[in-house]
Design an enzyme around this catalytic site. Sequence first.
Site, mmCIF file in Angstrom:
data_model
loop_
_atom_site.group_PDB
_atom_site.id
_atom_site.type_symbol
_atom_site.label_atom_id
_atom_site.label_comp_id
_atom_site.label_asym_id
_atom_site.label_seq_id
_atom_site.Cartn_x
_atom_site.Cartn_y
_atom_site.Cartn_z
ATOM 1 N N ARG A 115 -7.611 7.651 5.186
ATOM 2 C CA ARG A 115 -7.611 7.818 6.643
ATOM 3 C C ARG A 115 -7.498 9.308 6.952
ATOM 4 O O ARG A 115 -6.747 10.022 6.292
ATOM 5 C CB ARG A 115 -6.436 7.066 7.268
ATOM 6 N N LYS A 137 12.480 10.411 10.490
ATOM 7 C CA LYS A 137 11.853 9.087 10.409
ATOM 8 C C LYS A 137 12.853 7.973 10.715
ATOM 9 O O LYS A 137 13.869 7.858 10.037
ATOM 10 C CB LYS A 137 11.289 8.855 8.994
ATOM 11 N N ARG A 188 0.862 -1.186 0.000
ATOM 12 C CA ARG A 188 0.000 0.000 0.000
ATOM 13 C C ARG A 188 0.893 1.230 0.000
ATOM 14 O O ARG A 188 1.723 1.397 0.886
ATOM 15 C CB ARG A 188 -0.910 0.007 1.235
ATOM 16 N N GLY A 247 4.285 0.659 11.433
ATOM 17 C CA GLY A 247 3.251 0.523 12.463
ATOM 18 C C GLY A 247 2.695 1.834 12.978
ATOM 19 O O GLY A 247 1.789 1.852 13.789
ATOM 20 N N ASN A 265 4.134 0.656 2.163
ATOM 21 C CA ASN A 265 4.079 -0.431 3.140
ATOM 22 C C ASN A 265 4.171 -1.754 2.397
ATOM 23 O O ASN A 265 3.273 -2.077 1.611
ATOM 24 C CB ASN A 265 2.758 -0.378 3.912
ATOM 25 N N SER A 294 -2.514 -2.925 5.984
ATOM 26 C CA SER A 294 -3.817 -3.278 6.561
ATOM 27 C C SER A 294 -4.954 -2.376 6.092
ATOM 28 O O SER A 294 -4.758 -1.421 5.355
ATOM 29 C CB SER A 294 -3.725 -3.256 8.094
ATOM 30 N N GLU A 319 5.009 7.051 2.278
ATOM 31 C CA GLU A 319 5.774 5.801 2.401
ATOM 32 C C GLU A 319 5.081 4.726 1.585
ATOM 33 O O GLU A 319 3.950 4.897 1.132
ATOM 34 C CB GLU A 319 5.851 5.350 3.869
ATOM 35 N N LYS A 341 12.553 2.892 5.163
ATOM 36 C CA LYS A 341 12.666 4.335 4.882
ATOM 37 C C LYS A 341 13.981 4.659 4.180
ATOM 38 O O LYS A 341 14.038 5.550 3.332
ATOM 39 C CB LYS A 341 12.570 5.137 6.191
#
Length: 474
Positions: free
Chosen positions: A450, A364, A125, A369, A146, A151, A144, A305
Amino acid sequence: MATNWGSLLQDKQQLEELARQAVDRALAEGVLLRTSQEPTSSEVVSYAPFTLFPSLVPSALLEQAYAVQMDFNLLVDAVSQNAAFLEQTLSSTIKQDDFTARLFDIHKQVLKEGIAQTVFLGLNRSDYMFQRSADGSPALKQIEINTISASFGGLASRTPAVHRHVLSVLSKTKEAGKILSNNPSKGLALGIAKAWELYGSPNALVLLIAQEKERNIFDQRAIENELLARNIHVIRRTFEDISEKGSLDQDRRLFVDGQEIAVVYFRDGYMPRQYSLQNWEARLLLERSHAAKCPDIATQLAGTKKVQQELSRPGMLEMLLPGQPEAVARLRATFAGLYSLDVGEEGDQAIAEALAAPSRFVLKPQREGGGNNLYGEEMVQALKQLKDSEERASYILMEKIEPEPFENCLLRPGSPARVVQCISELGIFGVYVRQEKTLVMNKHVGHLLRTKAIEHADGGVAAGVAVLDNPYPV
């Protein structure tokens, strides 16, 4: 971006009634989490936090994010196959970051022994924010990618119905029709199903590596249910279970409780605290096996990263994706400023710039998470401590994305509905499957929006900061 729901957000009584209806619809649709009090049981569950209204997203940026996703799939796959690039890129990081070093050790062990797996599966993602440009127009900038345990594909498949319901209650049927259909769980399951099929053993199972305490189980069940509908059976086990009951035969086929495993899907294993010594041994066993891993260890390393920062260097994309200038241009257009903190002149300059203008940067670490990044005064203090230490190589600096805030109403269990200034983060789910050197699937399979109150600098839904949302294209 101006809000479409401005007047509705001012009527407190109407908001409270709408919130009650929205919560009931969310529960009916299965937008669920286990409670923090009982994370191992589904006896008592609650709704996952979400926005009362869908948030406005420019159609052009949504289309751009979808258009570049298959390029990101190719890029992650290319990085994962380039052992020299990974070694060179992570050489300074692994000296300072124990977690990345442990992952890299497994990567090296597997390469030395010879990679047993022939089918490779990527479910990732890519996350973006909308940078406010000088002229006021928004630009898509990647936060970023993932590459492990990406999720909310399951819950994001269920939220469009909730927002359509809210708008329909308000007799806004035309607006309700603009909310995009979205089914990432089906697309993610298609990728797993393709890898399972290519593995070539009809009685083999899919192994989902789960956490003991998993509040987000319904998100995972959505994918399990899609697989079961295709007659592909999933077993859920922890790393501890694997160390006790997992084994390899002479061909390095993986067996758990005596059952052959075709695909290993990790929903654990992305943070240091998820690994005991026993769990590291279990991860190595899984990695050495012939089963398709999602992700294999090289793909997990490709999502660090440090790799993201190195990919932004001139010439890197061209080296990894030769002869694909259009893909390179699409990828590069989404990159924010990324800066190495390796010891040396380049890192010194980056630290000096961040200390001079801390509001323009984010610090970062190599962590997944959510909730790990440092901003503002916290970042300044960390940089002052790190600047004369080699430990700084375990971090990168990134340009801080500054989206245009907007109003929405956030709904959370146990809290009154509240209208706040918000910003959003858009994620696009990507799936690819490769057999040996042949790419057999490469697609985008849906999105996740989100939204969080602007007072929260960092953190996602699982970290308890952001809430689920849907894009309302404008």
